[in-house]
Scaffold this motif. Structure first.
Motif, PDB file in Angstrom:
ATOM      1  N   GLU A 232     -70.612  27.062 -32.509  1.00  0.00           N
ATOM      2  CA  GLU A 232     -71.801  27.147 -31.650  1.00  0.00           C
ATOM      3  C   GLU A 232     -73.052  27.436 -32.476  1.00  0.00           C
ATOM      4  OE1 GLU A 232     -68.953  28.683 -31.151  1.00  0.00           O
ATOM      5  OE2 GLU A 232     -68.265  28.396 -29.080  1.00  0.00           O
ATOM      6  N   ALA A 235     -74.110  24.345 -34.466  1.00  0.00           N
ATOM      7  CA  ALA A 235     -74.686  23.331 -33.575  1.00  0.00           C
ATOM      8  C   ALA A 235     -76.142  23.661 -33.263  1.00  0.00           C
ATOM      9  CB  ALA A 235     -73.870  23.246 -32.282  1.00  0.00           C
ATOM     10  N   ARG A 238     -78.258  22.903 -36.428  1.00  0.00           N
ATOM     11  CA  ARG A 238     -78.497  21.448 -36.570  1.00  0.00           C
ATOM     12  C   ARG A 238     -79.510  20.975 -35.533  1.00  0.00           C
ATOM     13  NH1 ARG A 238     -72.866  21.415 -37.106  1.00  0.00           N
ATOM     14  NH2 ARG A 238     -72.661  20.693 -34.950  1.00  0.00           N
TER      15      ARG A 238
END
Length: 460
Positions: A232, A235, A238
């Motif tokens: 998580e 992510a 990114r």
């Protein structure tokens, strides 16, 4: 719990344009009138909960897109940028800014990014002082400092840890030992005089200074368990699309710390405790074994869909007025974005260390805010050494403050202290505390008259 109106015309317009629809076609799909949709897109009507559901069902609209906030931080933030002397001759008024945001939100956001990246002019206060910090903060505010996936992961882990032990710190230490092969070791200050925490991978130890208090030790251990939410966290990093590696590390540090706070103060239990105690910060500290600043920060994150807390904002300021933390949360408060006003009793706390200072203030746009402030000291200070001290400022709209234990006895509809967003952005006249005229306004100097301030200036 107060329900807040969602003004998000720019987000709705973006969805419509991406779908290639006219206002009439989208209005028909949403079962509303074209005139109502037009008002929504012009930010003259809020987006209702029912309409959000229809947007999600028919246009695959992600409600988290609303977390991006208004273009450029909204009309107030755009007016502060336009107050720079560079634009003094343009005389852009409030209505023009509102029309710009409604008609061309993408262009307004582009202007704000270019202006911020290029650095403010002489009349604009810098945010965190450098581009990297601004980019990281923008990434945080894009989510309004609420990361639902991290909250969910932290709650699951907190529930699992509670099954093993009623002592959270002990349960975290055991989890680190068993699952991550990391033992926790408390070191005397003579061994690590300039270090509060350190991971020694060779010795497989999380080394913590004895100068850390219990809340900070638990937080440091909880940060190491952020590895269990690694997917998580990565992510989010990114998705932030930060080109600079230092910015990426800073953002990763922030969301990892967010996970640690969510582990110590799991969302549902923390929100129930907030509502049950009237958001009594001292009680919340004791109940969750957290520090004042940790609780204050957590209060800005309570934005779970269907279980929202009150919309707090938070700042951390030093004696010189330098801001090292700014979290607007869902408050949309200009007090977070702008410069600081000496009439705000945030600075009063330095003369009253440990006291909780309450104040009702009113900004130039007529908005009223109930604020709380208290000093905190960084960990690690030793006798005879330099001791740091910061002021933590918390606040929310006065209309939402009636539920607060700290607001008992305060007339929230009564007189409020008029504050500005720093002298260079404030156009209040006859302020005895003024230290400079507003940016872009001609200064008036008279040989025959003198007012309460030597910084008289031309009006609108």
């Amino acid at each position: 719990m107060a329900e807040r109106k969602v003004i998000a015309g720019h987000a709705v317009r973006r969805v419509r344009r991406q779908a290639g629809l006219t206002q009439a076609a989208m209005a028909e799909a949403l079962e509303i009138s074209p005139s109502y949709l037009n008002l929504i897109e012009r930010n003259q009507r809020p987006v209702s909960a029912n309409l959000l559901v229809r947007l999600a069902q028919r246009f695959d609209f992600d409600a988290r897109a609303l977390a991006a906030g208004e273009p450029g931080g909204g009309a107030a933030a755009m007016r502060r940028r336009l107050a720079d002397p560079l634009f003094a001759d343009l005389e852009v008024d409030r209505s023009e800014v509102d029309e710009w945001l409604a008609a061309a939100p993408g262009g307004a956001e582009a202007f704000a990014r270019v202006f911020d990246r290029g650095g403010a002019g002489s009349g604009t206060a810098a945010d965190e002082g450098d581009t990297i910090a601004r980019d990281v903060r923008r990434a945080i505010e894009r989510w309004r400092n609420h990361f639902a996936d991290l909250d969910a992961a932290a709650e699951r882990l907190a529930d699992e840890l509670r099954l093993g032990s009623g002592d959270l710190a002990q349960a975290i230490a055991e989890r680190l030992r068993v699952k991550h092969q990391l033992s926790v070791r408390i070191l005397p200050v003579e061994v690590t005089p300039d270090m509060l925490k350190r991971v020694d991978l060779h010795a497989r130890q999380l080394q913590l200074s004895e100068m850390l208090d219990a809340a900070s030790r638990t937080f440091a251990m909880a940060e190491r368990l952020g590895a269990e939410a690694g997917a998580e966290i990565e992510a989010l990093v990114r998705g932030a699309e930060l080109a600079d590696r230092t910015a990426q590390r800073l953002f990763r540090r922030h969301v990892t710390a967010y996970f640690a706070a969510a582990l110590m103060m799991p969302y549902a239990r923390f929100l129930r405790a907030c509502e049950g105690t009237g958001y009594d910060i001292e009680l919340l500290q004791r109940r969750f074994g957290a520090g004042f600043e940790q609780v204050a920060h957590r209060l800005t994150t309570l934005q779970r869909v269907g279980a929202r807390g009150l919309p707090f904002f938070m700042l951390r300021v030093d004696r010189a007025g330098q801001v090292s933390k700014r979290y607007a949360g869902a408050s949309a408060s200009p007090l977070v974005e702008g410069g600081l006003c000496p009439l705000w009793e945030l600075f009063e706390t330095f003369g009253r260390p440990g006291d909780l200072v309450r104040q009702l203030v009113e900004t130039e746009d007529g908005a009223r805010w109930f604020t709380l402030a208290r000093t905190v000291q960084p960990q690690g200070a030793r006798a005879g050494g330099v001791r740091g001290r910061f002021a933590i400022g918390l606040g929310l709209a006065a209309s939402d403050a009636a539920a607060l234990a700290a607001a008992r006895g305060v007339d929230l509809a009564g007189g409020a202290v008029p504050v500005g967003l720093g002298c260079r952005a404030c156009t209040r006249t006859n302020c005895p505390q003024r230290s400079a005229p507003p940016a872009g306004r001609a200064r008036i100097v008279s040989d025959r008259e003198a007012g309460v301030t030597p910084f008289a200036f031309a009006g609108d």
